[in-house]
Design a protein around this motif. Structure first.
Motif, mmCIF file in Angstrom:
data_model
loop_
_atom_site.group_PDB
_atom_site.id
_atom_site.type_symbol
_atom_site.label_atom_id
_atom_site.label_comp_id
_atom_site.label_asym_id
_atom_site.label_seq_id
_atom_site.Cartn_x
_atom_site.Cartn_y
_atom_site.Cartn_z
ATOM 1 N N ARG A 51 0.860 -1.185 0.000
ATOM 2 C CA ARG A 51 0.000 0.000 0.000
ATOM 3 C C ARG A 51 0.888 1.223 0.000
ATOM 4 N NH1 ARG A 51 -5.145 0.380 -1.053
ATOM 5 N NH2 ARG A 51 -5.532 1.962 0.505
ATOM 6 N N LYS A 52 0.380 2.304 -0.577
ATOM 7 C CA LYS A 52 1.087 3.578 -0.516
ATOM 8 C C LYS A 52 0.091 4.688 -0.224
ATOM 9 C CE LYS A 52 1.134 4.320 -5.550
ATOM 10 N NZ LYS A 52 0.441 3.127 -5.991
ATOM 11 N N ARG A 53 0.561 5.715 0.459
ATOM 12 C CA ARG A 53 -0.237 6.910 0.714
ATOM 13 C C ARG A 53 0.567 8.093 0.220
ATOM 14 N NH1 ARG A 53 -4.597 8.803 3.088
ATOM 15 N NH2 ARG A 53 -4.590 10.882 3.987
ATOM 16 N N ARG A 83 5.212 13.505 -0.443
ATOM 17 C CA ARG A 83 5.557 12.449 0.505
ATOM 18 C C ARG A 83 4.754 11.215 0.126
ATOM 19 N NH1 ARG A 83 3.359 10.265 5.075
ATOM 20 N NH2 ARG A 83 4.833 9.574 6.645
ATOM 21 N N ILE A 84 5.447 10.123 -0.134
ATOM 22 C CA ILE A 84 4.788 8.876 -0.488
ATOM 23 C C ILE A 84 5.229 7.826 0.523
ATOM 24 C CG2 ILE A 84 4.458 7.131 -2.269
ATOM 25 C CD1 ILE A 84 5.227 9.409 -4.298
ATOM 26 N N ALA A 85 4.347 7.533 1.471
ATOM 27 C CA ALA A 85 4.623 6.502 2.465
ATOM 28 C C ALA A 85 4.185 5.162 1.896
ATOM 29 C CB ALA A 85 3.878 6.810 3.754
ATOM 30 N N PHE A 86 4.911 4.089 2.229
ATOM 31 C CA PHE A 86 4.573 2.786 1.655
ATOM 32 C C PHE A 86 4.938 1.669 2.617
ATOM 33 C CE2 PHE A 86 8.898 3.761 0.478
ATOM 34 C CZ PHE A 86 9.570 2.570 0.722
ATOM 35 N N ILE A 87 4.293 0.525 2.403
ATOM 36 C CA ILE A 87 4.657 -0.728 3.057
ATOM 37 C C ILE A 87 4.524 -1.829 2.016
ATOM 38 C CG2 ILE A 87 2.327 -1.107 3.969
ATOM 39 C CD1 ILE A 87 3.789 -2.456 6.430
ATOM 40 N N VAL A 88 5.518 -2.723 1.982
ATOM 41 C CA VAL A 88 5.517 -3.847 1.037
ATOM 42 C C VAL A 88 5.767 -5.128 1.817
ATOM 43 C CG1 VAL A 88 6.646 -4.906 -0.955
ATOM 44 C CG2 VAL A 88 6.374 -2.428 -0.870
ATOM 45 N N THR A 89 4.880 -6.099 1.650
ATOM 46 C CA THR A 89 5.034 -7.426 2.242
ATOM 47 C C THR A 89 5.328 -8.392 1.105
ATOM 48 O OG1 THR A 89 3.444 -6.854 3.971
ATOM 49 C CG2 THR A 89 3.894 -9.208 3.617
#
Length: 125
Positions: A51-53, A83-89
């Motif tokens: 996901r990214k915000r 600003r692009i916050a992200f998490i990758v699983t």
């Protein structure tokens, strides 16, 4: 100057191993004509999810899944940081998390990623 097809950025990528979880923030410093905007996306290894915000200037934000070549489009202020916050699983396939960008609308002026842009990524698991 007039391409709306996202291209991989040579500087904004990092390797991710099998079954790892990473989170981070990409701070692109962009100069763009106000009417051209910016389109961003990321590629991730097959089997990974993310996901990214995106937040830019003081005009808004948008959330979306990170999927290969699915661009999040938005109006970028003429000279600003986003600003692009992200998490990758990640699943079982090692590879790269690769950020990509282009103009949102084809225009005659260049859209430029400036010095001072940076990416911070941290392995969480």
């Amino acid at each position: 100057a007039s391409s709306t097809s996202v291209q991989s950025d040579d500087e904004f990528l990092f390797p991710i191993g099998a079954n790892e979880v990473w989170e981070g923030v990409w701070f692109p410093a962009v100069i763009s004509a106000a009417t051209d905007g910016l389109k961003v996306s990321a590629t991730i290894p097959s089997g990974a999810t993310g996901r990214k915000r995106i937040a830019w200037g003081n005009t808004g934000s948008a959330d979306s899944d990170i999927t290969t070549d699915t661009g999040a489009t938005f109006q970028w202020l003429i000279q600003t940081y986003g600003r692009i916050a992200f998490i990758v699983t990640n699943g079982s396939n090692a590879g790269n998390v690769q950020f990509r960008w282009a103009q949102n609308v084809s225009g005659g002026a260049n859209t430029t990623m400036k010095a001072g842009s940076f990416l911070i990524a941290t392995r969480m698991a």
